[in-house]
Scaffold this motif. Structure first.
Motif, PDB file in Angstrom:
ATOM      1  N   ILE A 203      -3.706   1.469  20.711  1.00 39.11           N
ATOM      2  CA  ILE A 203      -2.241   1.176  20.893  1.00 39.11           C
ATOM      3  C   ILE A 203      -1.595   0.703  19.405  1.00 39.11           C
ATOM      4  CG2 ILE A 203      -0.503  -0.797  21.645  1.00 39.11           C
ATOM      5  CD1 ILE A 203      -2.720  -0.711  24.206  1.00 39.11           C
ATOM      6  N   ILE A 204      -2.546  -0.100  18.739  1.00 40.81           N
ATOM      7  CA  ILE A 204      -2.311  -0.418  17.459  1.00 40.81           C
ATOM      8  C   ILE A 204      -3.456   0.207  16.035  1.00 40.81           C
ATOM      9  CG2 ILE A 204      -1.387  -2.712  17.575  1.00 40.81           C
ATOM     10  CD1 ILE A 204      -3.739  -3.954  17.262  1.00 40.81           C
ATOM     11  N   ASP A 205      -2.924   0.517  15.031  1.00 42.56           N
ATOM     12  CA  ASP A 205      -4.003   0.877  13.786  1.00 42.56           C
ATOM     13  C   ASP A 205      -4.620  -0.363  13.489  1.00 42.56           C
ATOM     14  OD1 ASP A 205      -2.729   3.446  14.310  1.00 42.56           O
ATOM     15  OD2 ASP A 205      -1.186   2.884  13.084  1.00 42.56           O
ATOM     16  N   GLY A 206      -4.251  -1.575  13.463  1.00 46.04           N
ATOM     17  CA  GLY A 206      -5.000  -2.366  12.775  1.00 46.04           C
ATOM     18  C   GLY A 206      -4.261  -3.729  13.275  1.00 46.04           C
ATOM     19  N   ALA A 207      -4.854  -4.956  12.617  1.00 52.30           N
ATOM     20  CA  ALA A 207      -4.564  -6.227  13.124  1.00 52.30           C
ATOM     21  C   ALA A 207      -4.377  -7.192  12.098  1.00 52.30           C
ATOM     22  CB  ALA A 207      -5.579  -6.763  14.210  1.00 52.30           C
ATOM     23  N   ASP A 208      -3.504  -7.941  12.156  1.00 49.40           N
ATOM     24  CA  ASP A 208      -3.672  -9.103  11.372  1.00 49.40           C
ATOM     25  C   ASP A 208      -4.223 -10.454  12.487  1.00 49.40           C
ATOM     26  OD1 ASP A 208      -3.366 -11.622   9.774  1.00 49.40           O
ATOM     27  OD2 ASP A 208      -1.121 -11.915   9.865  1.00 49.40           O
ATOM     28  N   ALA A 209      -5.491 -10.748  12.183  1.00 51.67           N
ATOM     29  CA  ALA A 209      -5.979 -11.782  13.196  1.00 51.67           C
ATOM     30  C   ALA A 209      -6.553 -12.945  12.646  1.00 51.67           C
ATOM     31  CB  ALA A 209      -7.509 -11.108  14.149  1.00 51.67           C
ATOM     32  N   SER A 210      -7.178 -12.834  11.525  1.00 54.51           N
ATOM     33  CA  SER A 210      -8.016 -14.069  11.026  1.00 54.51           C
ATOM     34  C   SER A 210      -8.606 -13.788   9.657  1.00 54.51           C
ATOM     35  CB  SER A 210      -8.906 -14.923  11.975  1.00 54.51           C
ATOM     36  OG  SER A 210      -9.289 -16.006  11.822  1.00 54.51           O
ATOM     37  N   GLY A 211      -9.194 -14.956   9.158  1.00 53.81           N
ATOM     38  CA  GLY A 211      -9.983 -14.671   8.005  1.00 53.81           C
ATOM     39  C   GLY A 211     -11.292 -13.623   8.417  1.00 53.81           C
ATOM     40  N   ILE A 212     -11.634 -13.142   7.136  1.00 53.17           N
ATOM     41  CA  ILE A 212     -12.654 -11.847   7.571  1.00 53.17           C
ATOM     42  C   ILE A 212     -13.905 -12.365   8.258  1.00 53.17           C
ATOM     43  CG2 ILE A 212     -14.003 -12.103   5.413  1.00 53.17           C
ATOM     44  CD1 ILE A 212     -13.494  -8.925   5.224  1.00 53.17           C
ATOM     45  N   ALA A 213     -14.547 -13.743   8.186  1.00 49.61           N
ATOM     46  CA  ALA A 213     -15.406 -14.045   8.796  1.00 49.61           C
ATOM     47  C   ALA A 213     -15.216 -14.244  10.202  1.00 49.61           C
ATOM     48  CB  ALA A 213     -16.103 -15.310   8.371  1.00 49.61           C
TER      49      ALA A 213
END
Length: 339
Positions: A203-213
């Motif tokens: 549904i999406i190509d990517g995400a702004d979720a959180s910090g990389i850890a």
């Protein structure tokens, strides 16, 4: 002797009653969007332990992880209306109430480090301005915990601004959708808990979720084989905000314990992620993940676009205008912007 024994028995009964009352003084129901196995989730659990230990058991916290009571964006209202007592998500979810929440939730294109952003809150006059905003909605801002710049997760390369064209990604509501859309991306607002499935199903190509850890902890890079680090676009201020009546009803002692625990959480979050993010990045290549580091010129392009968007948001409400002016003045004081 019988009289003495009776008095001793009465005293013991009173002591037990007082002890029971003390142990049940306060129960706070708090929701966070973080899963317990993430770095932030573990830090939130440490906050719970600090409060309960320092209060000698007088404060009991029921922490609901992974937005298990209501959706992440509904946590603030759930606390304001008494379904919960406190919200441990972030102010940026509340931009629909007042655009000013953007500038206490995720300033975007502003500060470089958590320490700079926290210093605005505690040293730059930010706390009073922010708390006035929260009070308008029957909530009390207690504090922030900031893990630093976020990193993106993507199934496609994200080498620079040119790769944002037609890039479908999960975005939180608010200013971010406007900035990325202006750069050619296609932001889709969805709840934090829906990201993994949306990536998995395309549904999406990517995400702004959180910090990389945290992204690693969520398992995002098991699917999305592209990341960026260091981050540049977003550094959300996760908050602890409580129902104003609940907070005002606490004793000064209990308020001080929670405030002190919150400031410890803020420091430990910033310090922990300095290490955890670096460790996470080091382990990604062996998982087949490509880490992209945008050039200074590309990062500057984004920051300029973000700060230009501030001006439009500053006109939306008097509270938003006041907060933008406050941030600009403090960023100038820190030497981060020239005007």
């Amino acid at each position: 002797m019988k009289k003495i024994n009776a008095l001793l028995g009465a005293a013991a009964a009173v002591a037990l009653t007082v002890g029971a009352a003390s142990a049940a003084d306060v129960t706070l129901r708090i929701q966070t969007h973080y899963a317990p196995e993430t770095v932030s989730g573990k830090l939130a659990q440490q906050f719970v332990d600090d409060v309960e230990t320092m209060s000698g058991g007088e404060i009991d916290i029921e922490m609901f992880f992974s937005s298990s009571v209501v959706k992440s964006v509904e946590t603030f209202d759930a606390a304001a209306t008494g379904i919960l007592d406190c919200d441990m998500t972030g102010g940026a979810y509340q931009t629909g109430k007042n655009p000013a929440f953007q500038f206490v939730g995720d300033i975007m294109g502003g500060y470089d480090t958590p320490y700079q952003q926290l210093s605005w809150l505690y040293q730059g006059g930010g706390f009073e301005a922010a708390d006035q905003l929260y009070r308008k909605y029957d909530m009390k801002l207690v504090g922030w915990w900031i893990y630093g710049q976020e990193s993106l997760a993507s199934t496609k390369p994200i080498r620079g601004p040119e790769d944002l064209k037609d890039w479908k990604f999960r975005s939180p509501p608010g200013l971010e959708t406007e900035i990325f859309a202006n750069l050619g991306a296609k932001p889709i607002v969805m709840d934090f808990t829906e990201i993994f499935t949306a990536l998995e199903t395309g549904i999406i190509d990517g995400a702004d979720a959180s910090g990389i850890a945290n992204n690693v902890g969520l398992g995002l890079y098991d699917i999305a084989k592209h990341a960026n680090y260091p981050g540049f676009h977003s550094m959300p201020s996760d908050h602890l905000a409580c129902n104003a009546n609940v907070w005002d009803g606490l004793s000064d002692k209990h308020k001080r314990i929670i405030d002190t625990s919150m400031q410890k959480l803020a420091l430990q979050t910033a310090l922990t992620f300095e290490v955890k993010n670096a460790e996470a990045v080091a382990g990604l290549p062996e998982k087949g993940v490509t880490v992209h580091n945008w050039s200074p010129e590309d990062k500057a392009m984004f920051r300029a676009a973000a700060q230009k968007a501030w001006d439009g948001w500053a006109t939306k409400t008097p509270e938003a205008g006041a907060l933008v002016a406050s941030h600009r003045a403090y960023l100038k004081q820190l030497g981060l912007i020239a005007e």
